[in-house]
Design a protein around this motif. Structure first.
Motif, mmCIF file in Angstrom:
data_model
loop_
_atom_site.group_PDB
_atom_site.id
_atom_site.type_symbol
_atom_site.label_atom_id
_atom_site.label_comp_id
_atom_site.label_asym_id
_atom_site.label_seq_id
_atom_site.Cartn_x
_atom_site.Cartn_y
_atom_site.Cartn_z
ATOM 1 N N GLN A 104 100.957 85.059 51.624
ATOM 2 C CA GLN A 104 99.832 85.436 51.805
ATOM 3 C C GLN A 104 99.102 86.883 51.726
ATOM 4 O O GLN A 104 98.088 87.281 51.339
ATOM 5 N N HIS A 151 90.686 85.514 63.234
ATOM 6 C CA HIS A 151 91.006 84.343 62.519
ATOM 7 C C HIS A 151 91.742 84.543 61.134
ATOM 8 O O HIS A 151 92.440 84.018 60.912
ATOM 9 N N GLU A 152 91.307 85.495 60.620
ATOM 10 C CA GLU A 152 91.802 85.853 59.201
ATOM 11 C C GLU A 152 93.042 86.564 59.032
ATOM 12 O O GLU A 152 93.796 86.514 58.102
ATOM 13 N N ASP A 153 93.689 86.785 60.309
ATOM 14 C CA ASP A 153 95.087 87.291 60.407
ATOM 15 C C ASP A 153 96.323 86.247 60.312
ATOM 16 O O ASP A 153 95.841 84.883 60.634
ATOM 17 N N SER A 154 97.316 86.569 59.834
ATOM 18 C CA SER A 154 98.434 85.533 59.678
ATOM 19 C C SER A 154 99.611 86.023 60.506
ATOM 20 O O SER A 154 100.194 86.988 60.219
#
Length: 371
Positions: free
Chosen positions: A157, A211-214
Motif C-alpha cells: 500500500q 477512509h484512505e488510511d490503512s
C-alpha cells in the motif's frame, strides 16, 4: 469415490452420457442431467460440483443459455466454474460466441473422450492453482485473527502511495505504535487477554482514521498506519492524540483495570530521505523503539512538531481527570472562549460575582500573536 472431484455432465443423449461417465469415473465423481434447465437447478443446489461438461444442442436450455446463466449468476462459485462446451460441428462462429460468453474450453465431439479428459484435467489444475493464489493473497491482505492488514500488505500500500505522491508532489506519512512493556503485559494477564486488548485498541484506531488510511500489524503488540497525502505535522498531531487517549483510558478486562501507554514513531516522505516503502516503515519502527527506550509513553518524530489544533472540552477534562494539566495549558485561551457563555450563565443564575472581564483579558493575553 467420495474423495474425487465432482463434475456435472449435461447431454440429452443417454448414450453420450454413459460413454462419458465410463471414461471419467476413475478420475471424477460424475453427476448427469439430460437438459439445460435440470442442469441449472442442480448447479444452484449442489455446491460440490467443480466443473461442467455440456452439450451445445439440448432441450429447454441449450449449452449457450446454460453458460449464460452460470456466468451471470449472483453466486461467485458459479461465475468462476470451469465450463466446457461440446459441439458436434465446431465452427469459428460458435467458438467466438462461446469465448465471448465466458466458456472455459470448447471441444468437438470428434476430438474424442481422451482429449476431453485432458482438457478437463488441465482446467481443474488451473482452477486449483487460482484458488491457492487467492487464498495466499487473502492471507497476505488480512490477519485471520484481527482482520487487519498484514505488514507485507502495508508495504505494498505504501509503495503505491509513494508512487502517486512522487507524481503529484504530495506527502506520505506513516506511524508505528507499540504498547509499552507488552511482554510483561502478556506475562501478567496471559496471551489471550493481551490479544483482546490489542483488538480493542485496533478498533479504536480504525474509528479515528480517514477512509484512505490503512491500518495493519507491524509486530507483536504493534500497529502501523499509512496516511497518504498527510503532512507530517498533522500526523504528529494525530499521534499525540492517540497517545494521550490511551494514557487516560480506563480499560477493564475481565474485571481488571489495566493502565496502558503507547510509544509512537513517525516517518514521512519527502521529509525523510528514504528510497523504498519498506525503508520508510522501518524508520518509523526504529523511532518507536527509540521512544520506548527513552521511557515510553512518547512520540519520536524526527524533529517534526505537531500542528496546533484546538482540543475539545471533553478531552481537556479527561486529561485533567488523569492529573495531566500540561497538555491543556496551551489551549486555555480557546477553551476559555468556548466556556465563557457557560460562566456568564452561572454568574447570572447563581448570583455570583465572577471577574468575567478580567478572565477574558487574561485569556486574550495568552493568545498567540500573528505577525
Amino acid at each position: 469415490m467420495a474423495d474425487l472431484p465432482h463434475i456435472l455432465v449435461v447431454d440429452d443423449s443417454r448414450v453420450v452420457r454413459v460413454s462419458l461417465i465410463n471414461h471419467l469415473k476413475n478420475h471424477y465423481e460424475v453427476r448427469e442431467e439430460s437438459d439445460g434447465e435440470a442442469a441449472w437447478q442442480t448447479l444452484v443446489v449442489d455446491h460440490s460440483i467443480k466443473a461442467v461438461i455440456s452439450d451445445l444442442q439440448m432441450p429447454k436450455l441449450n449449452g449457450y443459455e446454460l453458460l449464460e446463466r452460470v456466468r451471470t449468476s449472483k453466486l461467485r462459485r458459479l461465475q468462476q466454474l470451469p465450463f466446457i462446451l461440446v459441439s458436434g460441428e465446431e465452427t469459428e462462429e460458435e467458438r467466438a460466441k462461446a469465448k465471448e460468453m465466458g466458456v472455459s474450453d470448447f471441444v468437438t465431439k470428434g476430438a474424442g473422450v481422451t482429449e476431453l479428459l485432458t482438457r478437463l484435467n488441465n482446467l481443474m489444475s488451473l482452477t486449483s492453482a487460482q484458488e491457492n493464489l487467492a487464498a495466499e493473497r487473502e492471507h497476505l491482505v488480512q490477519d485471520p485473527a484481527s482482520g487487519l492488514f498484514t505488514r507485507k500488505y502495508l508495504e505494498l500500500q505504501m509503495a503505491q502511495a509513494l508512487s502517486h505522491a512522487a507524481r503529484h508532489h504530495l506527502d506520505v506519512s506513516v506511524m508505528v505504535l507499540g504498547f509499552d512493556g507488552f511482554d510483561g503485559l502478556c506475562q501478567r494477564l496471559g496471551a489471550q487477554v493481551a490479544e483482546e486488548i490489542c483488538n480493542r485498541f485496533a478498533k479504536m484506531l480504525a474509528g479515528k482514521m480517514r477512509h484512505e488510511d490503512s491500518l495493519g500489524h507491524y509486530g507483536v503488540g504493534q500497529f502501523a498506519i499509512v496516511s497518504p497525502g498527510t503532512a507530517p505535522a498533522f500526523c504528529a498531531t494525530f499521534a499525540q492524540r492517540v497517545r494521550e487517549a490511551v494514557e487516560v483510558a480506563k480499560l477493564t478486562i475481565h474485571g481488571q483495570t489495566v493502565a496502558l501507554t503507547v510509544s509512537i514513531g513517525l516517518a514521512s516522505v519527502p521529509t525523510d530521505q528514504v528510497a523504498t516503502a519498506a525503508a520508510l516503515l522501518d524508520m518509523a519502527g526504529e523511532r518507536m523503539r527509540i521512544a520506548m527506550g527513552n521511557g515510553g509513553n512518547r512520540t519520536e518524530s524526527g524533529g517534526i512538531l505537531p500542528a496546533t489544533r484546538p482540543i475539545s472540552i471533553n478531552h481537556a477534562l479527561e486529561l485533567l481527570g488523569a492529573n495531566r494539566p500540561e497538555p491543556v495549558v496551551p489551549h486555555l485561551p480557546s477553551l476559555g472562549v468556548r466556556l465563557m457563555p457557560l460562566l456568564q450563565l452561572m454568574n447570572q443564575e447563581l448570583g455570583l460575582d465572577l471577574p468575567l472581564a478580567e478572565i477574558e483579558r487574561r485569556l486574550s493575553e495568552r493568545k498567540p500573536h500573528k505577525n
